[in-house]
Write a protein that holds these residues in place. Sequence first.
Motif, PDB file in Angstrom:
ATOM      1  N   ALA A 283      -1.261  -7.310  -1.798  1.00  0.00           N
ATOM      2  CA  ALA A 283      -0.344  -6.897  -2.860  1.00  0.00           C
ATOM      3  C   ALA A 283      -0.502  -5.423  -3.229  1.00  0.00           C
ATOM      4  O   ALA A 283       0.465  -4.779  -3.647  1.00  0.00           O
ATOM      5  CB  ALA A 283      -0.538  -7.776  -4.093  1.00  0.00           C
ATOM      6  N   ASP A 284      -1.691  -4.867  -3.087  1.00  0.00           N
ATOM      7  CA  ASP A 284      -1.905  -3.469  -3.457  1.00  0.00           C
ATOM      8  C   ASP A 284      -1.957  -2.549  -2.242  1.00  0.00           C
ATOM      9  O   ASP A 284      -2.325  -1.379  -2.354  1.00  0.00           O
ATOM     10  CB  ASP A 284      -3.195  -3.328  -4.268  1.00  0.00           C
ATOM     11  N   LYS A 285      -1.569  -3.068  -1.073  1.00  0.00           N
ATOM     12  CA  LYS A 285      -1.550  -2.257   0.145  1.00  0.00           C
ATOM     13  C   LYS A 285      -0.163  -1.658   0.361  1.00  0.00           C
ATOM     14  O   LYS A 285       0.804  -2.045  -0.273  1.00  0.00           O
ATOM     15  CB  LYS A 285      -1.941  -3.104   1.359  1.00  0.00           C
ATOM     16  N   GLY A 286      -0.085  -0.716   1.294  1.00  0.00           N
ATOM     17  CA  GLY A 286       1.192  -0.114   1.621  1.00  0.00           C
ATOM     18  C   GLY A 286       2.050  -1.043   2.464  1.00  0.00           C
ATOM     19  O   GLY A 286       1.582  -2.050   3.003  1.00  0.00           O
ATOM     20  N   ALA A 287       3.329  -0.678   2.599  1.00  0.00           N
ATOM     21  CA  ALA A 287       4.256  -1.511   3.370  1.00  0.00           C
ATOM     22  C   ALA A 287       3.855  -1.588   4.832  1.00  0.00           C
ATOM     23  O   ALA A 287       4.077  -2.606   5.491  1.00  0.00           O
ATOM     24  CB  ALA A 287       5.671  -0.957   3.247  1.00  0.00           C
ATOM     25  N   ASP A 288       3.254  -0.515   5.364  1.00  0.00           N
ATOM     26  CA  ASP A 288       2.833  -0.542   6.766  1.00  0.00           C
ATOM     27  C   ASP A 288       1.749  -1.594   6.979  1.00  0.00           C
ATOM     28  O   ASP A 288       1.793  -2.373   7.944  1.00  0.00           O
ATOM     29  CB  ASP A 288       2.337   0.837   7.212  1.00  0.00           C
ATOM     30  N   ALA A 289       0.776  -1.663   6.053  1.00  0.00           N
ATOM     31  CA  ALA A 289      -0.276  -2.680   6.159  1.00  0.00           C
ATOM     32  C   ALA A 289       0.307  -4.080   5.982  1.00  0.00           C
ATOM     33  O   ALA A 289      -0.096  -5.026   6.675  1.00  0.00           O
ATOM     34  CB  ALA A 289      -1.358  -2.428   5.113  1.00  0.00           C
ATOM     35  N   LEU A 290       1.267  -4.228   5.073  1.00  0.00           N
ATOM     36  CA  LEU A 290       1.886  -5.528   4.841  1.00  0.00           C
ATOM     37  C   LEU A 290       2.583  -6.028   6.095  1.00  0.00           C
ATOM     38  O   LEU A 290       2.342  -7.162   6.546  1.00  0.00           O
ATOM     39  CB  LEU A 290       2.899  -5.427   3.694  1.00  0.00           C
ATOM     40  N   LEU A 291       3.453  -5.199   6.689  1.00  0.00           N
ATOM     41  CA  LEU A 291       4.227  -5.651   7.848  1.00  0.00           C
ATOM     42  C   LEU A 291       3.340  -5.896   9.058  1.00  0.00           C
ATOM     43  O   LEU A 291       3.575  -6.832   9.834  1.00  0.00           O
ATOM     44  CB  LEU A 291       5.318  -4.631   8.180  1.00  0.00           C
ATOM     45  N   ASP A 292       2.312  -5.081   9.237  1.00  0.00           N
ATOM     46  CA  ASP A 292       1.390  -5.305  10.360  1.00  0.00           C
ATOM     47  C   ASP A 292       0.658  -6.638  10.204  1.00  0.00           C
ATOM     48  O   ASP A 292       0.469  -7.369  11.180  1.00  0.00           O
ATOM     49  CB  ASP A 292       0.373  -4.163  10.447  1.00  0.00           C
ATOM     50  N   ALA A 293       0.250  -6.951   8.973  1.00  0.00           N
ATOM     51  CA  ALA A 293      -0.518  -8.174   8.747  1.00  0.00           C
ATOM     52  C   ALA A 293       0.365  -9.414   8.861  1.00  0.00           C
ATOM     53  O   ALA A 293       0.026 -10.360   9.572  1.00  0.00           O
ATOM     54  CB  ALA A 293      -1.195  -8.129   7.376  1.00  0.00           C
TER      55      ALA A 293
ATOM     56  N   LEU B 196       9.490  -0.306   2.812  1.00  0.00           N
ATOM     57  CA  LEU B 196       9.522  -1.296   3.881  1.00  0.00           C
ATOM     58  C   LEU B 196      10.326  -0.795   5.078  1.00  0.00           C
ATOM     59  O   LEU B 196       9.912  -0.950   6.231  1.00  0.00           O
ATOM     60  CB  LEU B 196      10.117  -2.613   3.364  1.00  0.00           C
ATOM     61  N   LEU B 197      11.476  -0.214   4.810  1.00  0.00           N
ATOM     62  CA  LEU B 197      12.318   0.286   5.901  1.00  0.00           C
ATOM     63  C   LEU B 197      11.607   1.382   6.685  1.00  0.00           C
ATOM     64  O   LEU B 197      11.667   1.419   7.918  1.00  0.00           O
ATOM     65  CB  LEU B 197      13.643   0.796   5.336  1.00  0.00           C
ATOM     66  N   ALA B 198      10.919   2.258   5.974  1.00  0.00           N
ATOM     67  CA  ALA B 198      10.185   3.325   6.661  1.00  0.00           C
ATOM     68  C   ALA B 198       9.076   2.747   7.543  1.00  0.00           C
ATOM     69  O   ALA B 198       8.837   3.223   8.660  1.00  0.00           O
ATOM     70  CB  ALA B 198       9.604   4.299   5.637  1.00  0.00           C
ATOM     71  N   ALA B 199       8.411   1.688   7.047  1.00  0.00           N
ATOM     72  CA  ALA B 199       7.316   1.091   7.807  1.00  0.00           C
ATOM     73  C   ALA B 199       7.811   0.288   8.998  1.00  0.00           C
ATOM     74  O   ALA B 199       7.049   0.013   9.929  1.00  0.00           O
ATOM     75  CB  ALA B 199       6.490   0.189   6.894  1.00  0.00           C
TER      76      ALA B 199
END
Length: 498
Positions: free
Chosen positions: A308-318, A347-350
């Motif tokens: 929840a406190d991570k960036g969108a790049d970390a979210l989508l990768d995980a 999110l779109l950028a990631a």
Amino acid sequence: MSAEPHPSLPPVRLHSDAELARDALVAPLFARAVRLARWAGPATRVDTGGELVADQLPEAASVLGLDAADPDSTAYAAQAWRVAVDSGLVDVTEPEEDAGEAGEPQFGTAAPGEDLAVVAGGTPADVLDLWLAAVDTVLADAAVPDLEDLVDALDEGGEIDFDQLDWNPRREADFLDGVLANLYLLTVAEGGAADAPVPLPVLAASMVVPEGMGEPTDAVLEQVSDAMMRLDDQFRQLEPIGLVEFRPVDEELMAEAEEPPAAGAASPTDEEDVSRYGMVRLTPLGLYGVRARMLEAGVEAPAVGELADKGADALLDAVAVYPESAAQAEIEQWMAGREPAAAVAELLAAARGDDEGAPLRRLRCQQALATAGPEAEPSVRGVLDDAELGGLARVWLAERGAAEVPAPDPAMVFWLTVDTIAAQLAADGETQELPLLMETLTAHHSGFFEQVWRVEHPATAYVLEAMGRLHPDKKAAKEARKAAFKARSRRPWPGSPS
């Protein structure tokens, strides 16, 4: 936890720390340990090792509301005292060896420990730390052989003959850790047990039957039976600390097994009959406890919400590798803590990229966008001309009935088709639903395969090869294989078979 059977596990949905701490405080064995810690005082006498002296055990049992004359009650009191000492709820001072007159028994003292204050005034995390320390004690006890086995293994000098006992402490601890890890996996896996109990024979077989074995041999079945009885005893010990809910093996079952089956007896596959062999499930507190031990052992055991406190790049990768329901839950928690328009833009950028994981990131991004409201529209319209995101943006806008959505050009349609199939292959592999998706995506485009091989997407050849294997129309499958041959020399996909 030393066992590490699963280097990476599906994410688990945990209750809040406050809920788990409440569960810990009412776990029968932990609650008993707290009561004995409050009882400890100047008159409490302990032996070497911090154990209560034998003549104080009946009093301790009475403090716990148990029948002091019952040997089982004094055993419960001794266990609760051991948990209290090992978890820091009680501080003990052991007897000094050279104190007192010769032959006079010496005793140590005990008093409430500093950690006892945590029970009433600590944070939920502090309470859970105490409970985890208690779990360590219970697991260590559960790995010790049955008392009758210990008596049988005494040599002439009264010492335990470990060779006769065939007991290796590390092996026993690893076995129990492995059992809990398997039970955890069966609980959290997509389509797994979830809240349903697991039959004890299934759990025992997961530890004994070699992977890939077809019909188990009689020797292996005997090992499964032995493991079942071993687990039956161990889970009886683990239930009072709150790790599991357990239905023991029916005590009449073994006697029935020695008798010929009666006419019309129930099939052993009947649900009620299976339950007689024992059923076990991890409690929400047990899920937390086993995961904590796994993390300590270096096992990757994610939990929903920890991104929840991570960036969108970390979210989508995980979440790219999460089961769909867990990915959705993680995305919803991530979105809930952010301003919607900014979250969508991030999110779109990631989601951009031409690496192997990019199609699946875009699929999860699309899944995340499905939770966004109209406030996300400016951010989505901002990528309409983006080669990688324009198709995704048009789908989102069209699904919401937005006005003035420009039609995609053919190149974008073909690119999005390749990207979508690549993402599905990465997410779920070659599923039964994938051929239908391929047929749907290609049905509305005459000359699809004559054009798609030219698409500047790194997965083009890989996707066409898959379509050549899976497309339900034989003619289309043949055209896909020809197109794959043309595309293969352009840019082979890293995920394609060598």
